[in-house]
Write an enzyme that holds these catalytic residues in place. Structure first.
Site, PDB file in Angstrom:
ATOM      1  N   ARG A  97      44.213  19.204  -8.320  1.00 11.56           N
ATOM      2  CA  ARG A  97      44.936  20.015  -9.288  1.00 11.56           C
ATOM      3  C   ARG A  97      44.107  20.378 -10.519  1.00 11.56           C
ATOM      4  O   ARG A  97      44.064  21.542 -10.935  1.00 11.56           O
ATOM      5  CB  ARG A  97      46.198  19.268  -9.791  1.00 11.56           C
ATOM      6  CG  ARG A  97      47.410  19.422  -8.954  1.00 11.56           C
ATOM      7  CD  ARG A  97      48.234  18.149  -9.007  1.00 11.56           C
ATOM      8  NE  ARG A  97      47.470  17.094  -8.390  1.00 11.56           N
ATOM      9  CZ  ARG A  97      47.444  16.885  -7.069  1.00 11.56           C
ATOM     10  NH1 ARG A  97      48.214  17.578  -6.297  1.00 11.56           N
ATOM     11  NH2 ARG A  97      46.681  15.949  -6.535  1.00 11.56           N
ATOM     12  N   THR A  98      43.485  19.391 -11.137  1.00 11.56           N
ATOM     13  CA  THR A  98      42.870  19.658 -12.444  1.00 11.56           C
ATOM     14  C   THR A  98      41.702  20.630 -12.296  1.00 11.56           C
ATOM     15  O   THR A  98      41.609  21.616 -13.036  1.00 11.56           O
ATOM     16  CB  THR A  98      42.420  18.338 -13.098  1.00 11.56           C
ATOM     17  OG1 THR A  98      43.501  17.412 -13.037  1.00 11.56           O
ATOM     18  CG2 THR A  98      42.038  18.552 -14.554  1.00 11.56           C
ATOM     19  N   LYS A 155      20.721  11.558  -9.684  1.00  9.81           N
ATOM     20  CA  LYS A 155      19.326  11.114  -9.882  1.00  9.81           C
ATOM     21  C   LYS A 155      19.192  10.267 -11.134  1.00  9.81           C
ATOM     22  O   LYS A 155      18.082   9.899 -11.527  1.00  9.81           O
ATOM     23  CB  LYS A 155      18.412  12.332 -10.001  1.00  9.81           C
ATOM     24  CG  LYS A 155      18.435  13.272  -8.820  1.00  9.81           C
ATOM     25  CD  LYS A 155      17.564  14.483  -9.128  1.00  9.81           C
ATOM     26  CE  LYS A 155      17.905  15.669  -8.263  1.00  9.81           C
ATOM     27  NZ  LYS A 155      17.336  16.911  -8.778  1.00  9.81           N
ATOM     28  N   ARG A 196      35.530  15.764 -15.875  1.00  9.19           N
ATOM     29  CA  ARG A 196      36.193  14.536 -15.411  1.00  9.19           C
ATOM     30  C   ARG A 196      35.106  13.531 -15.068  1.00  9.19           C
ATOM     31  O   ARG A 196      34.104  13.867 -14.442  1.00  9.19           O
ATOM     32  CB  ARG A 196      37.065  14.794 -14.188  1.00  9.19           C
ATOM     33  CG  ARG A 196      37.592  13.503 -13.564  1.00  9.19           C
ATOM     34  CD  ARG A 196      38.635  13.725 -12.536  1.00  9.19           C
ATOM     35  NE  ARG A 196      39.870  14.199 -13.143  1.00  9.19           N
ATOM     36  CZ  ARG A 196      41.018  14.324 -12.491  1.00  9.19           C
ATOM     37  NH1 ARG A 196      41.092  14.015 -11.214  1.00  9.19           N
ATOM     38  NH2 ARG A 196      42.099  14.766 -13.104  1.00  9.19           N
ATOM     39  N   HIS A 248      44.051  11.694 -20.302  1.00  9.43           N
ATOM     40  CA  HIS A 248      44.066  12.922 -19.491  1.00  9.43           C
ATOM     41  C   HIS A 248      44.863  13.961 -20.282  1.00  9.43           C
ATOM     42  O   HIS A 248      45.989  14.308 -19.912  1.00  9.43           O
ATOM     43  CB  HIS A 248      44.702  12.628 -18.129  1.00  9.43           C
ATOM     44  CG  HIS A 248      44.489  13.671 -17.087  1.00  9.43           C
ATOM     45  ND1 HIS A 248      44.012  14.946 -17.361  1.00  9.43           N
ATOM     46  CD2 HIS A 248      44.710  13.641 -15.737  1.00  9.43           C
ATOM     47  CE1 HIS A 248      43.952  15.628 -16.232  1.00  9.43           C
ATOM     48  NE2 HIS A 248      44.362  14.860 -15.239  1.00  9.43           N
TER      49      HIS A 248
HETATM   50  N1   CP Z   1      47.110  15.262 -11.942  1.00 13.57           N
HETATM   51  C1   CP Z   1      45.809  15.231 -11.606  1.00 13.57           C
HETATM   52  O1   CP Z   1      44.929  14.909 -12.409  1.00 13.57           O
HETATM   53  O2   CP Z   1      45.554  15.587 -10.304  1.00 13.57           O
HETATM   54  P1   CP Z   1      44.101  15.674  -9.663  1.00 13.57           P
HETATM   55  O3   CP Z   1      43.537  14.287  -9.642  1.00 13.57           O
HETATM   56  O4   CP Z   1      44.314  16.251  -8.279  1.00 13.57           O
HETATM   57  O5   CP Z   1      43.262  16.576 -10.542  1.00 13.57           O
END
Ligand code: CP
Length: 305
Positions: A51-52, A80, A101, A129
């Site tokens: 999703r993100t 590396k 991320r 998040h």
């Molecule tokens: N909600 C969320 O962070 O989903 P993903 O891990 O699929 O990005």
């Protein structure tokens, strides 16, 4: 130049403005289709995501911009041994904004201290998040018509669930919020969230292991996955993973206008049979995530319609 590392980097007024822009994007998407023409978003994802990452990329495309993507640590020079700081300096030469991320708490903050372009935290370890929180807030706002005067139950892995930590921090700034923390004892919300967020803001909260007894008072039920990737041993994960499974019979005592949220992905926490219940909002959250990321990219790039 602004970054979004923690949801508290945004004032309550700024969150309300982002929600207003998001509602306008939903109503008038054509107005926004060219605003980021010529701009590039770099998505640097060193942990799995559906999703993100895809919603950030869809958001940039829907604003008329372009995307550079690292999907998985093994496909970049991080494999590396390149540092987050050097990666951020490098990507600043190619892109206009970064969404990162990373499995290590604080990595997006380090990136923001070394990049010359805005950095967005797209999830750092078990910490924060903030853009999921923006999706959650838009969903709550659209479902309830308000962000205050709500009793919000968080259920599942409240220790490692970074979406929970960020959403509690955001909601603690609105009036009339009560929080119910439903988890196994081992997966309780960290003490720093209790002390520095809820107690500091005088937010009433209670902790329980019993979802059914908490259910009748909830306006929002925020279910979460037990975060297998954060456990130190598989045995503990297997023991705790199915602590809470929401099935239709467990909603018998719930409010008619309860909103059920989940940041997804789900494993077993919500039975598929709930998906057709009008109170299920988790796929609306998925859509709202893209819209709020559009509003956020515009804000950090300082582009207007
Ligand atoms: N909600 C969320 O962070 O989903 P993903 O891990 O699929 O990005």
């Amino acid at each position: 130049m602004r970054n979004l590392i923690d949801i508290r980097d945004l004032s309550t007024t700024e969150i309300d403005e982002l929600i207003a822009v998001a509602n306008d994007i939903i109503a008038n998407p054509g107005k926004y289709s060219e605003v980021c023409r010529g701009k590039k978003l770099a998505t640097l994802f060193f942990e799995p995501s559906t999703r993100t990452r895809l919603s950030f990329e869809a958001a940039m495309y829907e604003l008329g911009g372009n995307v550079l993507s690292v999907a998985g640590g093994n496909s970049s020079s991080a494999a590396k041994g390149e540092s987050v700081a050097d990666t951020a300096k490098t990507v600043s030469c190619y892109a206009d904004i970064i969404a990162m991320r990373h499995p290590k708490e604080g990595a997006p903050l380090v990136a923001s201290m070394n990049a010359s372009i805005p950095v967005i935290n797209a999830g750092d370890g078990g910490h924060n998040h903030p853009t999921q929180t923006l999706a959650d807030l838009l969903t709550i706002s659209r479902e309830k018509g308000r962000l205050g005067n709500l009793t919000v139950g968080f259920c599942g892995d409240l220790k490692f669930g970074r979406t929970v930590h960020s959403l509690i921090a955001a909601l603690s700034r609105y009036t009339g919020i009560k929080i119910v923390l439903i988890s196994p004892t081992e997966l309780r919300v960290p003490d720093y969230i209790k002390a520095e967020v809820m107690e500091k803001n005088a937010i009433p909260y209670e902790e329980t292991t019993d979802l059914l007894s908490a259910m009748p008072e909830l306006d929002i039920l925020y279910m979460t996955r037990v975060q297998r990737e954060r456990f130190f041993n598989e045995e503990d994960y297997l023991r705790l993973k199915d602590s809470y499974i929401l099935t239709p019979d467990k909603l018998i005592g719930a409010k008619e206008d309860l909103s059920i949220l989940h940041p997804l992905p789900r494993v077993n926490e919500i039975a598929v049979a709930i998906d057709n219940d009008p109170r299920a909002c988790y796929f609306k959250q998925v859509f709202n995530g893209k819209i709020m990321r559009m509003a956020l990219i515009m804000k950090l790039l300082e582009v207007t319609v």
